[in-house]
Scaffold this motif. Structure first.
Motif, short mmCIF file in Angstrom:
data_model
loop_
_atom_site.label_atom_id
_atom_site.label_comp_id
_atom_site.label_asym_id
_atom_site.label_seq_id
_atom_site.Cartn_x
_atom_site.Cartn_y
_atom_site.Cartn_z
N LEU A 67 -34.84 -29.06 -15.84
CA LEU A 67 -33.64 -29.09 -16.69
C LEU A 67 -32.97 -30.46 -16.65
N THR A 68 -32.81 -31.00 -15.47
CA THR A 68 -32.10 -32.26 -15.30
C THR A 68 -32.81 -33.42 -15.99
N PHE A 69 -34.09 -33.59 -15.72
CA PHE A 69 -34.78 -34.77 -16.23
C PHE A 69 -35.05 -34.69 -17.73
N PHE A 70 -35.50 -33.55 -18.24
CA PHE A 70 -35.74 -33.45 -19.68
C PHE A 70 -34.42 -33.40 -20.45
N GLY A 71 -33.41 -32.74 -19.88
CA GLY A 71 -32.10 -32.72 -20.51
C GLY A 71 -31.48 -34.11 -20.56
N ALA A 72 -31.67 -34.90 -19.51
CA ALA A 72 -31.12 -36.26 -19.48
C ALA A 72 -31.78 -37.13 -20.55
N ALA A 73 -33.08 -37.00 -20.73
CA ALA A 73 -33.77 -37.78 -21.77
C ALA A 73 -33.23 -37.41 -23.15
N ALA A 74 -33.07 -36.12 -23.39
CA ALA A 74 -32.56 -35.67 -24.69
C ALA A 74 -31.13 -36.16 -24.92
N CYS A 75 -30.29 -36.06 -23.92
CA CYS A 75 -28.90 -36.52 -24.06
C CYS A 75 -28.85 -38.03 -24.27
N TYR A 76 -29.70 -38.77 -23.58
CA TYR A 76 -29.69 -40.23 -23.75
C TYR A 76 -30.06 -40.61 -25.18
N ARG A 77 -31.01 -39.90 -25.75
CA ARG A 77 -31.42 -40.23 -27.12
C ARG A 77 -30.24 -40.19 -28.08
N LEU A 78 -29.42 -39.15 -27.97
CA LEU A 78 -28.30 -39.00 -28.90
C LEU A 78 -27.02 -39.67 -28.42
N GLY A 79 -27.04 -40.21 -27.20
CA GLY A 79 -25.85 -40.86 -26.68
C GLY A 79 -24.77 -39.87 -26.29
N ILE A 80 -25.16 -38.66 -25.89
CA ILE A 80 -24.17 -37.65 -25.52
C ILE A 80 -24.14 -37.42 -24.01
N HIS A 81 -24.69 -38.37 -23.26
CA HIS A 81 -24.64 -38.31 -21.81
C HIS A 81 -23.27 -38.76 -21.34
N MET A 82 -22.99 -38.55 -20.08
CA MET A 82 -21.71 -38.98 -19.51
C MET A 82 -21.65 -40.50 -19.51
N ALA A 83 -20.54 -41.03 -19.93
CA ALA A 83 -20.35 -42.48 -19.93
C ALA A 83 -18.87 -42.79 -19.85
N VAL A 84 -18.53 -43.81 -19.10
CA VAL A 84 -17.16 -44.28 -19.04
C VAL A 84 -17.11 -45.54 -19.89
N THR A 85 -16.41 -45.46 -21.02
CA THR A 85 -16.43 -46.56 -21.99
C THR A 85 -15.06 -47.18 -22.22
N VAL A 86 -14.10 -46.88 -21.37
CA VAL A 86 -12.73 -47.37 -21.58
C VAL A 86 -12.71 -48.89 -21.68
N GLY A 87 -13.33 -49.56 -20.72
CA GLY A 87 -13.32 -51.02 -20.73
C GLY A 87 -14.09 -51.61 -21.90
N VAL A 88 -15.25 -51.06 -22.18
CA VAL A 88 -16.08 -51.57 -23.27
C VAL A 88 -15.40 -51.34 -24.62
N ASP A 89 -14.72 -50.23 -24.78
CA ASP A 89 -14.04 -49.94 -26.05
C ASP A 89 -12.93 -50.94 -26.37
N LEU A 90 -12.41 -51.61 -25.35
CA LEU A 90 -11.35 -52.59 -25.56
C LEU A 90 -11.89 -53.96 -25.97
N LEU A 91 -13.20 -54.15 -25.87
CA LEU A 91 -13.80 -55.44 -26.19
C LEU A 91 -13.97 -55.63 -27.69
N PRO A 92 -14.09 -56.89 -28.13
CA PRO A 92 -14.39 -57.15 -29.55
C PRO A 92 -15.77 -56.58 -29.91
N THR A 93 -16.01 -56.36 -31.20
CA THR A 93 -17.25 -55.73 -31.68
C THR A 93 -18.50 -56.45 -31.19
#
Length: 180
Positions: A67-93
């Protein structure tokens, strides 16, 4: 190669990635359903029958690996995995795109590590068995590690060449490259 031929290759590649994504989701979903059935069976045998079955807990652990490894690959493809993007979201495009590219490069390293050392792990443990499942090779149990690493590499190639899929159900056409 003409742009029409490139477009056809892109569409075929996207469809192949869609199929691999579907396989990942089916494997992860099946593992989750089986875990949801196995654990209550273990509780039932322990507390209702007063004779605990020995196999439900190790079976759930083994299914969790899949479940973990195949689920992680699937989530990574769509970008729905856990991510902390607060800092990156504040950066220019432009800087955000550079960060996204660096993340993909680091993911190549991680997925390559999973493939290389996962294969070594599977080979080293192939002739070992699990006490509760003597018919089951430990190497087979660990095979999701290199397999999901290879799938993640393919999904990274997809991200870098034609971009992430936006909506698999509605749009199977190629997307523009995310880092162009």
């Amino acid at each position: 190669m003409t742009s029409e031929q490139r477009g056809k290759v892109t569409i075929h590649f996207r469809k192949a990635m869609d199929a691999l994504y579907f396989v990942c989701v089916v494997i992860a979903g099946t593992a989750l359903v089986l875990i949801s059935a196995v654990i209550p069976w273990g509780v039932y045998t322990r507390y209702v029958l007063n004779s605990a079955a020995s196999w439900p807990e190790p079976a759930a652990v083994l299914l969790t690996i899949w479940l973990t490894f195949f689920g992680a690959a699937a989530c990574y493809r769509l970008g729905i995995h856990m991510a902390v993007t607060v800092g990156v979201d504040l950066l220019p495009t432009a800087t955000r795109k550079a960060c996204a590219f660096i993340v993909e490069m680091l993911m190549i390293v991680i997925a390559g590590f999973m493939v290389m050392y996962g294969v070594r792990l599977c080979v080293a443990t192939w002739n070992n068995t699990i006490a509760d499942f003597p018919f089951l090779s430990v190497g087979l149990v660990y095979s999701p590690i290199p397999l999901s690493g290879a799938l993640t590499l393919l999904f990274i190639i997809e991200h870098l060449t034609i971009g992430r899929p936006t909506d698999l159900a509605l749009d199977s056409r190629a997307q523009p490259a995310a880092f162009a």
